[in-house]
Design an enzyme around this catalytic site. Structure first.
Site, PDB file in Angstrom:
ATOM      1  N   CYS A 195      -1.010 -30.432  56.092  1.00  0.00           N
ATOM      2  CA  CYS A 195      -0.070 -31.244  55.284  1.00  0.00           C
ATOM      3  C   CYS A 195      -0.735 -32.255  54.724  1.00  0.00           C
ATOM      4  CB  CYS A 195       1.118 -31.851  56.443  1.00  0.00           C
ATOM      5  SG  CYS A 195       1.957 -33.034  55.822  1.00  0.00           S
ATOM      6  N   ASP A 196      -0.321 -32.499  53.457  1.00  0.00           N
ATOM      7  CA  ASP A 196      -0.961 -33.686  52.718  1.00  0.00           C
ATOM      8  C   ASP A 196      -0.680 -35.163  53.049  1.00  0.00           C
ATOM      9  OD1 ASP A 196       1.492 -33.471  51.495  1.00  0.00           O
ATOM     10  OD2 ASP A 196       0.883 -33.554  49.727  1.00  0.00           O
ATOM     11  N   ARG A 254      17.850 -26.105  49.599  1.00  0.00           N
ATOM     12  CA  ARG A 254      17.558 -27.199  50.190  1.00  0.00           C
ATOM     13  C   ARG A 254      18.516 -28.402  49.765  1.00  0.00           C
ATOM     14  NH1 ARG A 254      12.118 -30.540  47.797  1.00  0.00           N
ATOM     15  NH2 ARG A 254      12.141 -32.600  49.131  1.00  0.00           N
ATOM     16  N   ARG A 285      17.471 -35.342  47.140  1.00  0.00           N
ATOM     17  CA  ARG A 285      15.952 -35.064  46.863  1.00  0.00           C
ATOM     18  C   ARG A 285      16.137 -33.797  46.317  1.00  0.00           C
ATOM     19  NH1 ARG A 285      11.664 -37.927  45.231  1.00  0.00           N
ATOM     20  NH2 ARG A 285       9.851 -36.328  45.261  1.00  0.00           N
ATOM     21  N   HIS A 311       4.675 -34.565  60.222  1.00  0.00           N
ATOM     22  CA  HIS A 311       5.529 -35.652  59.851  1.00  0.00           C
ATOM     23  C   HIS A 311       6.264 -36.102  61.110  1.00  0.00           C
ATOM     24  CE1 HIS A 311       6.587 -33.032  56.067  1.00  0.00           C
ATOM     25  NE2 HIS A 311       5.385 -33.358  55.864  1.00  0.00           N
ATOM     26  N   ASN A 333       6.577 -25.713  54.527  1.00  0.00           N
ATOM     27  CA  ASN A 333       7.424 -26.424  55.445  1.00  0.00           C
ATOM     28  C   ASN A 333       8.635 -25.478  56.211  1.00  0.00           C
ATOM     29  OD1 ASN A 333       6.489 -29.066  55.596  1.00  0.00           O
ATOM     30  ND2 ASN A 333       7.272 -29.547  53.593  1.00  0.00           N
ATOM     31  N   TYR A 373       7.573 -40.376  57.869  1.00  0.00           N
ATOM     32  CA  TYR A 373       8.508 -39.529  58.150  1.00  0.00           C
ATOM     33  C   TYR A 373       9.206 -39.706  59.290  1.00  0.00           C
ATOM     34  CZ  TYR A 373       7.979 -36.075  54.402  1.00  0.00           C
ATOM     35  OH  TYR A 373       7.884 -35.430  53.040  1.00  0.00           O
TER      36      TYR A 373
HETATM   37  C1  G6P Z   1       4.751 -34.492  51.031  1.00  0.00           C
HETATM   38  C2  G6P Z   1       5.131 -34.011  52.295  1.00  0.00           C
HETATM   39  C3  G6P Z   1       5.408 -32.352  52.207  1.00  0.00           C
HETATM   40  C4  G6P Z   1       6.579 -32.364  51.359  1.00  0.00           C
HETATM   41  C5  G6P Z   1       6.624 -33.304  50.018  1.00  0.00           C
HETATM   42  C6  G6P Z   1       7.830 -33.252  49.419  1.00  0.00           C
HETATM   43  O1  G6P Z   1       3.729 -33.973  50.387  1.00  0.00           O
HETATM   44  O2  G6P Z   1       3.954 -33.896  52.946  1.00  0.00           O
HETATM   45  O3  G6P Z   1       5.551 -31.799  53.180  1.00  0.00           O
HETATM   46  O4  G6P Z   1       6.790 -30.939  50.935  1.00  0.00           O
HETATM   47  O5  G6P Z   1       5.790 -34.511  50.348  1.00  0.00           O
HETATM   48  O6  G6P Z   1       8.066 -33.535  48.188  1.00  0.00           O
HETATM   49  P1  G6P Z   1       9.273 -33.349  47.185  1.00  0.00           P
HETATM   50  O7  G6P Z   1       8.859 -34.020  46.033  1.00  0.00           O
HETATM   51  O8  G6P Z   1       9.583 -31.652  47.030  1.00  0.00           O
HETATM   52  O9  G6P Z   1      10.338 -34.106  47.762  1.00  0.00           O
HETATM   53 MN    MN Z   2       4.147 -32.351  54.748  1.00  0.00          MN
END
Ligand code: G6P
Ligand code: MN
Length: 441
Positions: free
Chosen positions: A168-169, A92, A284, A198, A146, A264
């Site tokens: 998705c949350d 990533r 990130r 998103h 994702n 997003y």
């Molecule tokens: C939210 C999004 C997820 C994503 C996450 C990223 O929960 O809905 O799709 O994976 O944020 O979090 P991070 O801490 O890994 O950047």
């Molecule tokens: Mn998501």
């Protein structure tokens, strides 16, 4: 009746929050057996051993095991919670840096970071679903993996009949923030939302008396009374990235006040402002590796070495509760309303019926039945059409291995300004993902 749950990608840093909710709610889910499955032996063994001890010491009756053998994991499974990340956060971060160095958005689901993640994840997820169809065809798969927008397009294209729900949350997290702004219980509000994962908007926020609160929120934002929303999500409350993101989301609403945007959309509508914050020196992905990853696996090691989890605890938040709430709704046929990703099939009347969209649905033992959104305005529709074409062509590229298709997909991503930049980023990502992407020709 007893249920066997399998966490696919069980060694992930996203697992602990879900594991805690499963432990607390095991009885109401008829959960008797829990398997953590992962291809990463070290991580699954760390989280697996931790969870076994943690559950046992808290008196849980659930049998916890872990494995790297998928056939064994899937045997007799009733529910799969899937969240995998081929290449881990390491890859990533590599993708993010390539994008940012070339002056374009570097984000794991939006922009070409999402494209690259999709190229890694699509073949892996389709392979898992094939196995599920073979070994435990009646199991429900709840997918958090994702980039959900692109992946759900691939899943529902390849397996239109499969018992998969892509979720998705983010919508529920934002809805929680809106509810607390209005001092309301989240369950007393009914949200109308449409878009893709998103990439969506809220059109209405109806309270328990039938009043729409969206105009109130609009007035408060446009008049300058508020410039952000306080997060409802304990997991991300203190995290500067999310604090900035919520502010940017409200600022987007001020500039496009018709509907309230999913956060997003910041990467597509204000990429220049995002790039001001982002640096390839520390992305990130780097942040997650140094923070959440380190914290979780260190804690597993500490507990395993101590031989007891008695002074350790897992934290459950929105992410864990949301997926378990959906499993509960399926098991008990509650027909509760959730936002999910499914084929449009007329929900948005002026949008491709075969495209996957993110809309509210009532979830019960038959799965998700989406609501009717109706016709959407030209601005959102235009953005969605191009993004959907990008998503579809990304799936085409992953399945066909066609370089030309990949290049065309890249050009459909709104974060890419021209052919020169698009090709350069694509080629650099491809080179950095040797063995992780399908071969392109
Ligand atoms: C939210 C999004 C997820 C994503 C996450 C990223 O929960 O809905 O799709 O994976 O944020 O979090 P991070 O801490 O890994 O950047
Ligand atoms: Mn998501």
């Amino acid at each position: 009746m007893s249920n066997k749950f399998v966490m696919v990608g069980g060694g992930s840093t996203q697992s602990p929050g879900i594991l805690e909710v499963l432990r607390k709610r095991a009885e109401e889910l008829n959960l008797s057996e829990l398997v953590l499955y992962d291809i990463d032996e070290e991580r699954v063994s760390l989280l697996g051993q931790y969870t076994e001890m943690y559950y046992k010491e808290l008196g849980s009756k659930v049998t916890v095991t872990y494995t790297t053998n998928i056939e064994e994991a899937l045997q007799g499974a009733d529910f799969l919670f899937m969240q995998i990340r081929p290449g881990l956060n390491k890859q990533r971060a590599i993708d993010e840096k390539i994008c940012l160095k070339n002056g374009v958005v570097g984000q794991e689901t939006c922009g070409l970071g999402g494209f690259s993640f999709a190229m890694r994840v699509i073949p892996a997820v389709l392979e898992i679903i094939r196995k599920v169809k073979d070994i435990c065809p009646n199991a429900w798969i709840l997918n958090y993996t994702n980039p959900e927008a692109i992946l759900s397009e691939a899943i529902y294209r390849e397996f239109p009949e499969a018992k998969v729900l892509c979720i998705c949350d983010m919508p529920i997290s934002i809805e929680g923030a809106i509810a607390s702004y209005f001092n309301k219980d989240l369950h007393d509000l009914t949200f109308k939302y449409f878009g893709m994962n998103h990439f969506g908007w809220w059109t209405n926020i109806i309270d328990e008396n039938g009043r729409d609160l969206l105009p109130v929120l609009r007035e408060d934002v446009v008049s300058g009374k508020i410039d952000t929303l306080l997060q409802s999500n304990d997991e991300t409350k203190e995290d500067q990235y999310w604090i900035d993101t919520y502010k940017q989301m409200v600022s987007l609403f001020k500039r496009f006040p018709e509907y309230f945007p999913n956060c997003y959309l910041q990467y597509y509508l204000t990429p220049d402002e995002m790039l001001e914050h982002d640096t390839p020196d520390f992305t990130r992905g780097d942040y997650v590796m140094q923070g959440r990853e380190k914290r979780i696996y260190d804690e597993c090691r500490r507990v395993i070495a101590a031989g007891t989890a008695k002074d350790s605890s897992l934290h459950a938040g929105v992410h864990g509760n949301y997926i378990v709430d959906i499993a509960y709704a399926i098991i008990h046929n509650t027909r509760e309303r959730f936002t999910v990703n499914k084929k449009n099939h007329g929900s948005i009347s002026n949008f491709d019926p075969e495209a996957v969209v993110e809309v509210p649905a009532y979830v019960g033992s038959m799965g998700a039945e989406t609501i009717t959104v109706g016709a959407i305005p030209t601005f959102q529709k235009g953005l969605m059409e191009m993004q959907k074409a990008y998503e579809k062509m990304t799936v085409d590229a992953a399945l066909s291995g066609s370089y030309q298709t990949a290049m065309e997909a890249v050009m459909l991503n709104k974060t890419i300004p021209n052919y020169t930049v698009g090709k350069k980023v694509l080629d650099e990502l491809y080179a950095a993902n040797k063995g992780l992407w399908p071969n392109l020709q």
